[in-house]
Design an enzyme around this catalytic site. Structure first.
Site, PDB file in Angstrom:
ATOM      1  N   ASN A  12       0.878  -1.178   0.000  1.00 57.12           N
ATOM      2  CA  ASN A  12       0.000   0.000   0.000  1.00 57.12           C
ATOM      3  C   ASN A  12       0.910   1.221   0.000  1.00 57.12           C
ATOM      4  O   ASN A  12       1.502   1.543   1.022  1.00 57.12           O
ATOM      5  CB  ASN A  12      -0.894  -0.041   1.252  1.00 57.12           C
ATOM      6  N   LYS A  14       0.114   4.231  -0.287  1.00 52.55           N
ATOM      7  CA  LYS A  14      -0.516   5.434   0.287  1.00 52.55           C
ATOM      8  C   LYS A  14      -0.264   6.638  -0.642  1.00 52.55           C
ATOM      9  O   LYS A  14      -0.217   6.457  -1.851  1.00 52.55           O
ATOM     10  CB  LYS A  14      -0.009   5.670   1.717  1.00 52.55           C
ATOM     11  N   HIS A  99      -9.536   1.600   4.882  1.00 49.03           N
ATOM     12  CA  HIS A  99      -8.262   1.739   5.590  1.00 49.03           C
ATOM     13  C   HIS A  99      -8.464   2.706   6.764  1.00 49.03           C
ATOM     14  O   HIS A  99      -9.206   3.684   6.650  1.00 49.03           O
ATOM     15  CB  HIS A  99      -7.186   2.264   4.641  1.00 49.03           C
ATOM     16  N   GLU A 101      -6.743   5.024   7.863  1.00 50.29           N
ATOM     17  CA  GLU A 101      -6.444   6.433   7.558  1.00 50.29           C
ATOM     18  C   GLU A 101      -7.638   7.104   6.886  1.00 50.29           C
ATOM     19  O   GLU A 101      -7.892   8.286   7.102  1.00 50.29           O
ATOM     20  CB  GLU A 101      -5.173   6.516   6.690  1.00 50.29           C
ATOM     21  N   GLU A 169      -5.634  -4.576  10.697  1.00 52.30           N
ATOM     22  CA  GLU A 169      -4.557  -3.600  10.866  1.00 52.30           C
ATOM     23  C   GLU A 169      -4.797  -2.799  12.138  1.00 52.30           C
ATOM     24  O   GLU A 169      -5.545  -1.810  12.127  1.00 52.30           O
ATOM     25  CB  GLU A 169      -4.529  -2.626   9.678  1.00 52.30           C
ATOM     26  N   GLY A 175       2.669   2.262  10.743  1.00 52.16           N
ATOM     27  CA  GLY A 175       3.696   3.291  10.595  1.00 52.16           C
ATOM     28  C   GLY A 175       4.428   3.630  11.877  1.00 52.16           C
ATOM     29  O   GLY A 175       5.141   4.640  11.937  1.00 52.16           O
ATOM     30  N   SER A 214       3.256  -2.150  10.394  1.00 47.59           N
ATOM     31  CA  SER A 214       4.692  -2.325  10.649  1.00 47.59           C
ATOM     32  C   SER A 214       5.205  -3.723  10.309  1.00 47.59           C
ATOM     33  O   SER A 214       6.089  -4.246  10.984  1.00 47.59           O
ATOM     34  CB  SER A 214       5.026  -1.956  12.097  1.00 47.59           C
TER      35      SER A 214
HETATM   36  P1  PGA Z   1       2.808   0.264   7.590  1.00 47.48           P
HETATM   37  O1  PGA Z   1       1.332   0.530   7.001  1.00 47.48           O
HETATM   38  O2  PGA Z   1       3.283  -1.045   7.020  1.00 47.48           O
HETATM   39  O3  PGA Z   1       3.615   1.425   7.115  1.00 47.48           O
HETATM   40  O4  PGA Z   1       2.666   0.199   9.084  1.00 47.48           O
HETATM   41  C1  PGA Z   1       0.429  -0.527   6.816  1.00 47.48           C
HETATM   42  C2  PGA Z   1      -0.866  -0.003   6.260  1.00 47.48           C
HETATM   43  O5  PGA Z   1      -1.316   1.076   6.669  1.00 47.48           O
HETATM   44  O6  PGA Z   1      -1.477  -0.643   5.384  1.00 47.48           O
END
Ligand code: PGA
Length: 251
Positions: A12, A14, A99, A101, A169, A175, A214
């Site tokens: 992803n 983003k 997601h 976010e 998640e 992140g 992560s």
């Molecule tokens: P990350 O993000 O691997 O940077 O923690 C995962 C995600 O939001 O899909």
């Protein structure tokens, strides 16, 4: 049985990536085609601006290209939005919906996420439906209940007949470099599996459950070996071909 599912390793990107970043996909494609074919499905969900161009590099190497969001309607007066049929037309095969976010930044509800998943299926694509608790919810001991409610309301009834993917998640792991313990991931994925089997029967046993948050080369082997973890949704570590290839190799 569930662990005999072919794993899905999905990047992803983003809001990261310009055309120059497609160099990383070229690099990944040559790594993937140089050796034995990977035993997992590999996908990358770039910003929509890169879907078509990425697909030209990715498709010959067997890399699936996806999108990160869509509008629930197929077309209409929704300035700035993109629909699932448009993403399909650009070459996407997967669409991430719900997601955390988007839930946080755009106030997306379970009901909206469900509608988006339905529109993705109607366009002939596969939704990756995201669920996950916040740190406060985990600390309050409500993670199981929160995630169960998200799953029930975000996964559409259409999943009885069509393929969907679910990504667990934990918001606090995204992140941050933090991950739940393997025991906590195992417990949550078992619980998700049980709920999907209860609702969809044998079809629920075949729904891929991804872990995200992560996931990195250093922890991929351990996390991807957990029962009912059928792959990963990877943010930061999907931006560099070397990191993503290391995770694919771990799967
Ligand atoms: P990350 O993000 O691997 O940077 O923690 C995962 C995600 O939001 O899909």
């Amino acid at each position: 049985m569930a662990d005999s599912l072919t794993k899905l390793i999905a990047g992803n990107w983003k809001m990261n990536g310009l055309r120059a970043s497609l160099f990383e996909v070229e690099k990944l494609a040559s790594k993937l085609t140089a050796g034995a074919a990977p035993r997992c499905t590999v996908a990358i969900c770039p910003p929509a601006t890169l879907i078509a161009a990425m697909n030209q590099i990715a498709a010959p190497a067997g890399i699936v290209v996806g999108a990160q969001d869509c509008h629930p309607a197929a077309s209409g007066a929704h300035t700035g939005d993109l629909s699932a049929p448009m993403l399909a037309d650009a070459g996407a095969q997967l669409v991430i919906v719900g997601h955390s976010e988007r839930r946080a930044d755009h106030g997306e509800t379970d009901e909206l996420v469900r509608q988006k998943a339905v529109s993705v299926l109607a366009a002939g694509l596969t939704p990756i439906i995201c669920v996950g608790e916040t740190r406060a919810e985990r600390e309050a001991g409500t993670a199981d209940a929160v995630v169960a409610a998200q799953l029930a309301a975000s996964v559409p009834d259409e999943a009885a007949d069509d393929d969907v993917v679910v990504a667990y998640e934990p918001v606090w792991a995204i992140g941050t470099g933090l991950t739940p313990t393997s025991a906590d991931i195992a417990q949550m994925h078992k619980s998700l599996r049980d709920q999907l089997v209860k609702r969809f029967g044998a079809k629920g046993a075949a729904i891929k459950l991804l872990y995200g948050g992560s996931l990195k080369p250093g922890n991929a082997r351990e996390i991807l070996a957990i029962e009912h973890v059928n792959g990963g949704l990877i943010g930061g570590a999907s931006l560099l071909a070397d990191d993503l290839f290391a995770i694919i190799s771990a799967a």
